[in-house]
Every structure is written in C-alpha cells, then in structure tokens.
Design a protein around this motif. Sequence first.
Motif, PDB file in Angstrom:
ATOM      1  N   GLY A   3       0.849  -1.185   0.000  1.00 26.53           N
ATOM      2  CA  GLY A   3       0.000   0.000   0.000  1.00 26.53           C
ATOM      3  C   GLY A   3       0.882   1.231   0.000  1.00 26.53           C
ATOM      4  O   GLY A   3       1.923   1.251   0.662  1.00 26.53           O
ATOM      5  N   ASN A   4       0.497   2.248  -0.752  1.00 23.09           N
ATOM      6  CA  ASN A   4       1.304   3.462  -0.754  1.00 23.09           C
ATOM      7  C   ASN A   4       1.065   4.265   0.532  1.00 23.09           C
ATOM      8  O   ASN A   4       0.278   3.873   1.399  1.00 23.09           O
ATOM      9  CB  ASN A   4       1.060   4.294  -2.027  1.00 23.09           C
ATOM     10  N   ARG A   5       1.762   5.367   0.671  1.00 23.83           N
ATOM     11  CA  ARG A   5       1.713   6.176   1.893  1.00 23.83           C
ATOM     12  C   ARG A   5       0.283   6.612   2.213  1.00 23.83           C
ATOM     13  O   ARG A   5      -0.147   6.569   3.361  1.00 23.83           O
ATOM     14  CB  ARG A   5       2.628   7.404   1.731  1.00 23.83           C
ATOM     15  N   GLN A   6      -0.469   7.007   1.196  1.00 24.53           N
ATOM     16  CA  GLN A   6      -1.834   7.469   1.425  1.00 24.53           C
ATOM     17  C   GLN A   6      -2.733   6.323   1.897  1.00 24.53           C
ATOM     18  O   GLN A   6      -3.579   6.519   2.771  1.00 24.53           O
ATOM     19  CB  GLN A   6      -2.417   8.111   0.151  1.00 24.53           C
ATOM     20  N   ALA A   7      -2.554   5.138   1.343  1.00 25.78           N
ATOM     21  CA  ALA A   7      -3.342   3.980   1.771  1.00 25.78           C
ATOM     22  C   ALA A   7      -2.995   3.609   3.215  1.00 25.78           C
ATOM     23  O   ALA A   7      -3.881   3.297   4.015  1.00 25.78           O
ATOM     24  CB  ALA A   7      -3.100   2.794   0.840  1.00 25.78           C
ATOM     25  N   GLU A   8      -1.723   3.655   3.544  1.00 33.31           N
ATOM     26  CA  GLU A   8      -1.310   3.346   4.917  1.00 33.31           C
ATOM     27  C   GLU A   8      -1.880   4.378   5.890  1.00 33.31           C
ATOM     28  O   GLU A   8      -2.375   4.030   6.962  1.00 33.31           O
ATOM     29  CB  GLU A   8       0.217   3.291   5.024  1.00 33.31           C
ATOM     30  N   HIS A   9      -1.832   5.648   5.503  1.00 28.77           N
ATOM     31  CA  HIS A   9      -2.367   6.707   6.355  1.00 28.77           C
ATOM     32  C   HIS A   9      -3.860   6.503   6.614  1.00 28.77           C
ATOM     33  O   HIS A   9      -4.333   6.676   7.735  1.00 28.77           O
ATOM     34  CB  HIS A   9      -2.106   8.073   5.717  1.00 28.77           C
ATOM     35  N   LEU A  10      -4.606   6.140   5.593  1.00 26.18           N
ATOM     36  CA  LEU A  10      -6.050   5.933   5.738  1.00 26.18           C
ATOM     37  C   LEU A  10      -6.384   4.643   6.477  1.00 26.18           C
ATOM     38  O   LEU A  10      -7.158   4.640   7.424  1.00 26.18           O
ATOM     39  CB  LEU A  10      -6.719   5.865   4.364  1.00 26.18           C
ATOM     40  N   PHE A  11      -5.837   3.539   6.000  1.00 30.40           N
ATOM     41  CA  PHE A  11      -6.272   2.223   6.454  1.00 30.40           C
ATOM     42  C   PHE A  11      -5.397   1.567   7.501  1.00 30.40           C
ATOM     43  O   PHE A  11      -5.831   0.624   8.148  1.00 30.40           O
ATOM     44  CB  PHE A  11      -6.374   1.262   5.266  1.00 30.40           C
ATOM     45  N   GLY A  12      -4.152   2.022   7.644  1.00 28.67           N
ATOM     46  CA  GLY A  12      -3.255   1.369   8.593  1.00 28.67           C
ATOM     47  C   GLY A  12      -3.024  -0.087   8.236  1.00 28.67           C
ATOM     48  O   GLY A  12      -3.122  -0.968   9.090  1.00 28.67           O
ATOM     49  N   LEU A  13      -2.727  -0.348   6.976  1.00 28.29           N
ATOM     50  CA  LEU A  13      -2.570  -1.727   6.511  1.00 28.29           C
ATOM     51  C   LEU A  13      -1.571  -2.526   7.327  1.00 28.29           C
ATOM     52  O   LEU A  13      -1.757  -3.718   7.535  1.00 28.29           O
ATOM     53  CB  LEU A  13      -2.146  -1.744   5.037  1.00 28.29           C
ATOM     54  N   THR A  14      -0.512  -1.876   7.785  1.00 27.64           N
ATOM     55  CA  THR A  14       0.511  -2.602   8.539  1.00 27.64           C
ATOM     56  C   THR A  14       0.020  -3.030   9.921  1.00 27.64           C
ATOM     57  O   THR A  14       0.668  -3.832  10.584  1.00 27.64           O
ATOM     58  CB  THR A  14       1.798  -1.760   8.686  1.00 27.64           C
ATOM     59  N   LYS A  15      -1.135  -2.532  10.341  1.00 26.32           N
ATOM     60  CA  LYS A  15      -1.704  -2.941  11.638  1.00 26.32           C
ATOM     61  C   LYS A  15      -2.439  -4.272  11.556  1.00 26.32           C
ATOM     62  O   LYS A  15      -2.740  -4.877  12.570  1.00 26.32           O
ATOM     63  CB  LYS A  15      -2.647  -1.854  12.169  1.00 26.32           C
TER      64      LYS A  15
END
Length: 191
Positions: free
Chosen positions: A41-53
């Motif tokens: 996920g790009n930075r914006q996706a990570e910021h929104l969704f917290g994929l790494t969580k």
Amino acid sequence: MSIYRGMLPAARASLPGLARECDSFDFPGILLDQRCHAIHGNRQAEHLFGLTKYAALPGRPAPHLLQAMVSPRFRERVGNWRDVVSTVIPGSIEPHLMDGQGKTSAEGVRAVAQHLRKTDPTGLAMLLDIWEQSPGVSSHRRVATPFDWLADDGTRLRFHCVFTNWNSLDPYKAMDLFPADSVTFDWLAMS
C-alpha cells in the motif's frame, strides 16, 4: 493503476516496479496478489487504512482483503460498507480469487472465513448476509463503487474505488481510491 508496463501485460511487470508506480500516486493505492493479499500500500493507503496494523494469517504473505474489509475498524469507517463489500467482494467471489492455474481458490477463502469465524463472528455474519443478497458483478476485470471513509480526524472523505482484477493469470490486482470531491482532494494533499 496501469495494467501495462511498456505495452507488456501486467503478468510481466515486477512487484517492485508496480510498487514504485503505486507509491508515485497522490491517492490511496493498494496492490494485491493473485489470492487477494494486500502486499503493498502506498503512503496514502497506509495513512487511511493502517494496513501494517493488520496481521497476516499464518502462512500468508500479508493480510487478506476479506480480513481487512470485514474488520471492525473498516466497518466503522466506511459509511457505505455494505455497498463497497457487495461490489468489491460480491457473493460470486470465486472469479475474483483465482490462482495461477485458473482454479478457484475456494480453499483459501474458506481458511480466511474460518479465521474470521473465530476472531470476528459478527463481521463474518454481516459479510455472509451481504453475499446471500449480492447479485455479483458482470465483469470481474474492473469493478468500481463509491467509497465513503471517516478519517481519524473526523473528516468525511469520498472516493471512487476501482478494483482492477486484470485476469486470473496476472500475479497482481490493484485497488485504487480516486478522490471524489474537493474536501477529499484537499485532505490528501495536506496529509
């Protein structure tokens, strides 16, 4: 996300190259593997969704799309959750989840469902209810739906979500969220 790299099908594109392209976007973008694991996920996706969580299930490369979309956080944040889930993951799910040999990955979906049965039975029950009512989609190559998200700061964001499933032989899929209004566009620019 473009499915062609120098006029070559996405099957011949590399994950690092697609990830670089995804990272260059000013809107949220997520790359999924053939079995719908959110592998980048790009930075914006990570910021929104917290994929790494989201923790990957044992033996899997990353969290599964079902796992994330059924999670309490996702359900609470997506204002039109039922519409999004019934479009991106309709009741006719098997065509979306194909392995490299063109066989449905029903076993993989069952394993995710078994995990959800233990960890989020409410979310799974809601998903099963949606699947029972979902008419499916006519084209599994590119589906789109409005996507309303409540950001951490309380801002209501609106996107056009496009899920691209190139074909069952391509190693990657993409889920892109294009800003649908000026509030969302400005919010992304500021984050």
